[in-house]
Design a protein around this motif. Sequence first.
Motif, PDB file in Angstrom:
ATOM      1  N   THR A   1     -15.727   8.449   5.035  1.00  0.00           N
ATOM      2  CA  THR A   1     -15.042   9.491   5.798  1.00  0.00           C
ATOM      3  C   THR A   1     -15.988  10.675   5.900  1.00  0.00           C
ATOM      4  O   THR A   1     -16.887  10.827   5.062  1.00  0.00           O
TER       5      THR A   1
ATOM      6  N   MET B   1      -8.260  12.641   5.937  1.00  0.00           N
ATOM      7  CA  MET B   1      -9.672  12.263   6.044  1.00  0.00           C
ATOM      8  C   MET B   1      -9.950  11.610   7.382  1.00  0.00           C
ATOM      9  O   MET B   1      -9.034  11.087   8.016  1.00  0.00           O
TER      10      MET B   1
ATOM     11  N   TYR C   1      -5.641  -7.033   1.584  1.00  0.00           N
ATOM     12  CA  TYR C   1      -5.773  -8.092   2.587  1.00  0.00           C
ATOM     13  C   TYR C   1      -7.035  -8.940   2.443  1.00  0.00           C
ATOM     14  O   TYR C   1      -7.198  -9.916   3.147  1.00  0.00           O
TER      15      TYR C   1
ATOM     16  N   THR D   1     -17.308   4.793  -3.677  1.00  0.00           N
ATOM     17  CA  THR D   1     -17.662   3.932  -2.553  1.00  0.00           C
ATOM     18  C   THR D   1     -17.981   4.757  -1.321  1.00  0.00           C
ATOM     19  O   THR D   1     -17.215   5.625  -0.945  1.00  0.00           O
TER      20      THR D   1
ATOM     21  N   THR E   1     -18.329   0.217   3.508  1.00  0.00           N
ATOM     22  CA  THR E   1     -17.599  -0.982   3.124  1.00  0.00           C
ATOM     23  C   THR E   1     -17.520  -1.986   4.274  1.00  0.00           C
ATOM     24  O   THR E   1     -17.432  -1.588   5.439  1.00  0.00           O
TER      25      THR E   1
ATOM     26  N   GLN F   1     -15.244  -5.535   4.961  1.00  0.00           N
ATOM     27  CA  GLN F   1     -14.129  -6.244   4.340  1.00  0.00           C
ATOM     28  C   GLN F   1     -13.714  -7.433   5.195  1.00  0.00           C
ATOM     29  O   GLN F   1     -13.595  -7.303   6.411  1.00  0.00           O
TER      30      GLN F   1
ATOM     31  N   ARG G   1     -12.501  13.173  -2.772  1.00  0.00           N
ATOM     32  CA  ARG G   1     -11.241  12.433  -2.686  1.00  0.00           C
ATOM     33  C   ARG G   1     -10.189  13.392  -2.159  1.00  0.00           C
ATOM     34  O   ARG G   1      -9.850  14.361  -2.812  1.00  0.00           O
ATOM     35  N   VAL G   2      -9.716  13.127  -0.939  1.00  0.00           N
ATOM     36  CA  VAL G   2      -8.814  14.045  -0.250  1.00  0.00           C
ATOM     37  C   VAL G   2      -7.580  13.288   0.227  1.00  0.00           C
ATOM     38  O   VAL G   2      -7.464  12.077   0.035  1.00  0.00           O
TER      39      VAL G   2
ATOM     40  N   CYS H   1      -6.118  -0.215  11.085  1.00  0.00           N
ATOM     41  CA  CYS H   1      -6.242  -1.638  11.424  1.00  0.00           C
ATOM     42  C   CYS H   1      -5.083  -2.141  12.295  1.00  0.00           C
ATOM     43  O   CYS H   1      -5.328  -2.877  13.257  1.00  0.00           O
TER      44      CYS H   1
ATOM     45  N   GLY I   1     -16.290   0.292   7.240  1.00  0.00           N
ATOM     46  CA  GLY I   1     -16.427   1.751   7.150  1.00  0.00           C
ATOM     47  C   GLY I   1     -17.921   2.028   7.136  1.00  0.00           C
ATOM     48  O   GLY I   1     -18.622   1.606   6.218  1.00  0.00           O
TER      49      GLY I   1
ATOM     50  N   LEU J   1     -14.224  17.489  -1.608  1.00  0.00           N
ATOM     51  CA  LEU J   1     -14.193  16.660  -0.404  1.00  0.00           C
ATOM     52  C   LEU J   1     -14.319  15.180  -0.740  1.00  0.00           C
ATOM     53  O   LEU J   1     -14.214  14.330   0.126  1.00  0.00           O
TER      54      LEU J   1
ATOM     55  N   ALA K   1     -14.255   0.746  11.918  1.00  0.00           N
ATOM     56  CA  ALA K   1     -14.356  -0.269  12.976  1.00  0.00           C
ATOM     57  C   ALA K   1     -13.631  -1.523  12.535  1.00  0.00           C
ATOM     58  O   ALA K   1     -13.511  -1.798  11.333  1.00  0.00           O
TER      59      ALA K   1
ATOM     60  N   HIS L   1     -13.132  -5.543   8.626  1.00  0.00           N
ATOM     61  CA  HIS L   1     -12.976  -4.086   8.604  1.00  0.00           C
ATOM     62  C   HIS L   1     -14.313  -3.498   8.166  1.00  0.00           C
ATOM     63  O   HIS L   1     -14.939  -4.032   7.255  1.00  0.00           O
TER      64      HIS L   1
ATOM     65  N   TYR M   1       0.828  -1.212   0.000  1.00  0.00           N
ATOM     66  CA  TYR M   1       0.000   0.000   0.000  1.00  0.00           C
ATOM     67  C   TYR M   1       0.857   1.255   0.000  1.00  0.00           C
ATOM     68  O   TYR M   1       0.379   2.350   0.210  1.00  0.00           O
TER      69      TYR M   1
HETATM   70  C1  TSB Z   1     -12.746   0.139   6.612  1.00  0.00           C
HETATM   71  N1  TSB Z   1      -9.021  -0.484   6.698  1.00  0.00           N
HETATM   72  C2  TSB Z   1     -10.306  -0.236   6.092  1.00  0.00           C
HETATM   73  C3  TSB Z   1     -11.299   0.231   7.131  1.00  0.00           C
HETATM   74  O1  TSB Z   1     -11.195  -0.576   8.289  1.00  0.00           O
HETATM   75  C4  TSB Z   1     -10.141   0.850   5.003  1.00  0.00           C
HETATM   76  O2  TSB Z   1      -9.446   1.828   5.203  1.00  0.00           O
HETATM   77  N2  TSB Z   1     -10.823   0.671   3.882  1.00  0.00           N
HETATM   78  S1  TSB Z   1     -10.801   1.635   2.598  1.00  0.00           S
HETATM   79  O3  TSB Z   1      -9.452   1.819   2.143  1.00  0.00           O
HETATM   80  O4  TSB Z   1     -11.715   1.091   1.659  1.00  0.00           O
HETATM   81  O5  TSB Z   1     -11.306   3.045   3.035  1.00  0.00           O
HETATM   82  C5  TSB Z   1     -12.534   3.170   3.726  1.00  0.00           C
HETATM   83  C6  TSB Z   1     -13.421   4.219   3.105  1.00  0.00           C
HETATM   84  O6  TSB Z   1     -12.779   5.492   3.132  1.00  0.00           O
HETATM   85  C7  TSB Z   1     -13.742   4.002   1.637  1.00  0.00           C
HETATM   86  O7  TSB Z   1     -14.809   3.084   1.513  1.00  0.00           O
HETATM   87  C8  TSB Z   1     -14.122   5.394   1.181  1.00  0.00           C
HETATM   88  O8  TSB Z   1     -15.493   5.628   1.440  1.00  0.00           O
HETATM   89  C9  TSB Z   1     -13.280   6.306   2.080  1.00  0.00           C
HETATM   90  N3  TSB Z   1     -12.115   6.871   1.382  1.00  0.00           N
HETATM   91  C10 TSB Z   1     -11.078   6.175   0.879  1.00  0.00           C
HETATM   92  N4  TSB Z   1     -10.185   6.991   0.289  1.00  0.00           N
HETATM   93  C11 TSB Z   1     -10.665   8.245   0.426  1.00  0.00           C
HETATM   94  C12 TSB Z   1     -10.197   9.552   0.043  1.00  0.00           C
HETATM   95  N5  TSB Z   1      -9.047   9.694  -0.596  1.00  0.00           N
HETATM   96  N6  TSB Z   1     -10.948  10.628   0.342  1.00  0.00           N
HETATM   97  C13 TSB Z   1     -12.114  10.486   1.005  1.00  0.00           C
HETATM   98  N7  TSB Z   1     -12.595   9.303   1.401  1.00  0.00           N
HETATM   99  C14 TSB Z   1     -11.895   8.181   1.125  1.00  0.00           C
END
Ligand code: TSB
Length: 639
Positions: A519, A378, A464, A481, A484, A486, A374-375, A333, A515, A372, A383, A513, A311
């Motif tokens: 965010t 965040m 993962y 998205t 989520t 996972q 994609r930032v 996590c 969400g 807001l 959980a 995982h 990552y």
């Molecule tokens: C759910 N480890 C897991 C967590 O436990 C996780 O981080 N998952 S993720 O990578 O999918 O990110 C979770 C959520 O964050 C995404 O579903 C999305 O809604 C939001 N997110 C991800 N990247 C961004 C970003 N760059 N800007 C704003 N929101 C984002």
Amino acid sequence: MIEITFPDGSKKTFNAGVTPEDIARDIAEGLRKKTVAAYLDEELYDLNRPIERSGSIRLITKDDEEAFEILNHSTAHLLAQAVKRLYPDARFGVGPAIDEGFYYDIATESTIKEEDLPRIEAEMRRIIKEQVPIEREVVKPEEARRRFADDPYKLEMIEAFDEEEPITIYKQGEFVDLCRGGHVGNTRHIKHFKLLSVAGAYWRGDSSREMLQRIYGTSWFTKEGLDQYLELRRERKERDHRKLGKELKIFMIDEKAGKGLPIWLPNGYTVRRVLEDYVYRLERKAGYLHLSTPVLGTQQLYEISGHFQHYRDDMFPVIEDEDENFVLRPMSCPHHALVFDSELRSYRELPLRYAEIVTQHRYEASGALTGLERVRAMTLTDAHIFARKDQIKEEVLKAYRLIQQAINDLGLEIEYVELALRDADKEKFHPDDELWDEAEQVMHELLDEAGIEYESKRGEAAFYGPKIDIQVRTALGHVITMSTVQLDFLLPERFELTYVDKGGERRRPVLIHRGLVSTWERLMSILLEQYKGAFPVWLAPIQARLIPVNADVHGETVQALHERFIDRGLRSEVDLREEKLGYKIRDAQTQKIPYQLVIGDKEQENDQITYRRYGSKEEVTLTTDAFLEMLEQEIRDKH
Ligand code: TSB
Ligand code: ZN
């Protein structure tokens, strides 16, 4: 003579050199008018390209999707020709048709601004009037190199082609372009088009190369088609969260503070705190435990978890210290895994559900940053649920149902549910096939058993494990998205997590995982766009604006009323400006405040208010108590 086979199986012979246009005319004059190009077997033929061999033909008419592409591609060439006439030093990058139109990338010493677009459009119309034929020619690579000798971009493209393959070029009057086709046969076929915007674009999308100027446009077969599309664009713009976020003072982004690093303004932060309260309460009821962990972690922690290996591109550069390196965490996590591991766990304790509203940082590409949505900084409603294997299905479904409830409470619209699976990429996904197969299998099963409709998508999983993503559509038409769930068998392995089972043996838990509602940043973008900025009362930054008919006479009453509202936990504000009543009411409407309350003599005397709901012209007078009760009921009902 050649033999042409039609889609219904019938055959007919023609002289070699016949064109798709001739064939369409041969069937019916009406069909000729509608025909744009044709496929001979798999090969795309322009309307006026001679056919020299036998084959199966399929005519492409204006109603087909490919026709839109052909028209737009031709309009891109027309744009380039017009630009070349107006800016003789212009050189050209790529100019493809895209979903809703076309663009062309242009290099010139001049700066092309939005104001210049009408002038370019006028030149395009002139070329349409000239009825310039559009002609295809096949040449050898060396001939192509000779023709484009003074155009470095085209030469670079020719370099990338297969030396053996002949190259097609298209000529219209003085303008020649390298192009695979297809095209309409004459500039006069282009009628209803519009240039939309100008933007910067790196040559070959590579930020180390020069920046070209990209002009976007769209082209349609009918005036109605174009008008409808332009109307749709206007509506979308109105709904764009970046515009609404500015007008309603929700957030700001200033490059001086950093790209993709938004600042929450008082109105936005108020909504965020309301949402936070809501999430804590919802999760407590569902058996989650809340905790808090730091934004910074050691590099070692992220090596154990595997983030550092899989990552890293999404992480900010490492912060190096003398004997230890740190990273700004992209996910929480690993911290939660350490919390699980901090005590000896028994099977009876599981599932353990740790929730955290967690700030994290991701090094998103600067070109991908969108308001807001994609930032780079965040705060996620996150959980991590540690469970026994026999609890997987129940826990994933419980998490899913909780998400559904939150989405329902927030009044949001789901586009669809996606099951994101891995593909063969060993860099992007951890390589243990057995773990993957088992996790993907369980996810399919539990979704099917619960009767949840979903679409599978390969290559979109987390490194993962597989994930269930809940997708929404943005004002710009992107699908992103939101929530989520996972399933992860990997992190428990890597952190060597165990619990003690009934028989006293050590077992590995699984990790889920979750969400909840994305965010705060992305959720706010979604809320703004779906509500068009008019928040329901329970979320609105300001729920009621109190307006005295005359500030000198009713000012004190209004101020006292405001304090009464605040004491009851309501969000009101007073407008004591020296403006006309009509102006103040209109201003509250523009700010999309749910209730505008007017207090004059009658209201002051009888402890009443007269209200107007956002979007309505109706005025209603109530006692203050009755109004407060109504408002509080609405908030409880999340209206
Ligand atoms: C759910 N480890 C897991 C967590 O436990 C996780 O981080 N998952 S993720 O990578 O999918 O990110 C979770 C959520 O964050 C995404 O579903 C999305 O809604 C939001 N997110 C991800 N990247 C961004 C970003 N760059 N800007 C704003 N929101 C984002
Ligand atoms: Zn996680």
